[in-house]
Design a protein around this motif. Structure first.
Motif, short mmCIF file in Angstrom:
data_model
loop_
_atom_site.label_atom_id
_atom_site.label_comp_id
_atom_site.label_asym_id
_atom_site.label_seq_id
_atom_site.Cartn_x
_atom_site.Cartn_y
_atom_site.Cartn_z
N TYR A 1 0.59 -1.28 0.08
CA TYR A 1 0.13 0.25 0.04
C TYR A 1 1.05 1.23 0.31
O TYR A 1 2.46 1.23 0.50
N GLY A 2 0.56 2.83 -0.41
CA GLY A 2 1.17 3.88 -1.14
C GLY A 2 0.63 4.55 0.48
O GLY A 2 -0.44 4.61 1.19
N GLU B 1 9.98 1.80 -5.13
CA GLU B 1 10.98 0.59 -5.26
C GLU B 1 9.38 -0.29 -3.87
O GLU B 1 9.53 -1.11 -4.81
N ASN B 2 9.03 0.04 -2.98
CA ASN B 2 7.73 -0.57 -3.01
C ASN B 2 6.25 -0.95 -4.16
O ASN B 2 5.91 -2.01 -4.44
N CYS C 1 5.99 -5.46 -10.20
CA CYS C 1 6.31 -7.08 -10.50
C CYS C 1 5.24 -8.65 -10.25
O CYS C 1 6.06 -9.05 -11.08
N ARG C 2 4.84 -8.68 -9.23
CA ARG C 2 3.90 -9.66 -8.79
C ARG C 2 3.17 -9.37 -9.04
O ARG C 2 2.69 -11.12 -9.97
N ARG C 3 2.21 -8.65 -9.08
CA ARG C 3 0.60 -8.76 -10.00
C ARG C 3 1.39 -8.25 -11.17
O ARG C 3 -0.32 -8.93 -11.63
N HIS C 4 1.64 -7.19 -12.15
CA HIS C 4 1.60 -7.16 -13.38
C HIS C 4 3.06 -7.53 -14.20
O HIS C 4 2.94 -6.17 -15.00
N GLY D 1 -2.80 3.63 -3.28
CA GLY D 1 -2.69 5.29 -2.91
C GLY D 1 -1.36 5.96 -2.94
O GLY D 1 -0.61 5.97 -2.19
N PHE D 2 -1.11 5.45 -4.36
CA PHE D 2 0.21 5.61 -4.70
C PHE D 2 0.34 7.09 -5.77
O PHE D 2 -0.56 7.22 -5.81
N SER D 3 0.93 8.09 -5.32
CA SER D 3 1.18 8.92 -5.94
C SER D 3 1.42 8.63 -7.96
O SER D 3 2.14 8.18 -7.90
N MET D 4 0.89 9.79 -8.74
CA MET D 4 1.42 9.67 -10.11
C MET D 4 2.25 9.45 -10.33
O MET D 4 3.47 8.94 -11.22
N GLU D 5 3.13 10.14 -9.61
CA GLU D 5 4.70 10.48 -10.11
C GLU D 5 5.87 8.89 -9.38
O GLU D 5 6.17 8.30 -10.69
N GLN D 6 5.38 8.11 -8.80
CA GLN D 6 5.42 6.99 -7.72
C GLN D 6 5.22 5.80 -8.80
O GLN D 6 5.50 5.11 -9.74
N VAL D 7 3.95 5.77 -9.64
CA VAL D 7 3.08 5.55 -10.57
C VAL D 7 3.91 5.03 -11.78
O VAL D 7 4.37 4.22 -12.32
#
Length: 165
Positions: A88-89, A120-121, A127-130, A152-158
């Motif tokens: 979760y983000g 990294e999270n 990597c696990r899901r897609h 809950g991750f930000s757009m930059e993280q995505v």
């Protein structure tokens, strides 16, 4: 062979069974805290559900806080570590901590103190899901981005997580 006055050889005792005394509010609260961390609000709610008066619950929680058994900051750190490890983000975690009655300053402080890397999270979750998203599959990238945003991750993280190296 049957024994007269008994059921199949089992003697019955006429002594009543001892009942345990009703636990005090402090004992109930401590029992909850020995299982896992609780926020002050969550602990008060659970005590009230178990029939403890609001004032008694508050007094018990105050004693446990003074003794170091209950700590909202420690609870928040525990939630952040657990949810981050589960993929979760920060936005999701911030919203969850707010539902536990924590102040926004305390939430910001614990999230700022997180020693992991959110990007990294997010990448590990992709990597696990897609895993095809990292190979350039457009549909997989869209699905991965949707998942990360819901988590809950930000757009930059995505963006950083779904782009190929």
């Amino acid at each position: 062979m049957t024994v007269p006055g008994g059921d199949d050889g089992v003697a019955s005792s006429s002594a009543p069974k001892r009942r345990r005394p009703e636990p005090s509010p402090l004992q109930r609260a401590l029992g909850l805290l020995t299982r896992r961390e609780h926020s002050r609000q969550e602990l008060a709610r659970k005590l009230q559900q178990r029939g403890v008066e609001r004032e008694q619950a508050a007094a018990a929680i105050d004693k446990l806080t003074e003794a170091g058994w209950q700590d909202d900051a420690r609870f928040a750190e525990s939630v952040v570590r657990s949810r981050a490890a589960s993929g979760y983000g920060p936005a999701y975690i911030r919203a969850e901590l707010a539902t536990h009655g924590l102040a926004s300053e305390a939430i910001a402080s614990v999230l700022d103190g997180f020693d992991g890397d959110w990007t990294e999270n997010a990448r590990a979750l992709v990597c696990r899901r897609h895993p095809l998203a990292l190979d350039g599959d457009r549909d997989a990238r869209c699905k991965a981005a949707d998942l990360l945003l819901r988590r809950g991750f930000s757009m930059e993280q995505v963006r950083a997580a779904v782009t190929s190296d």
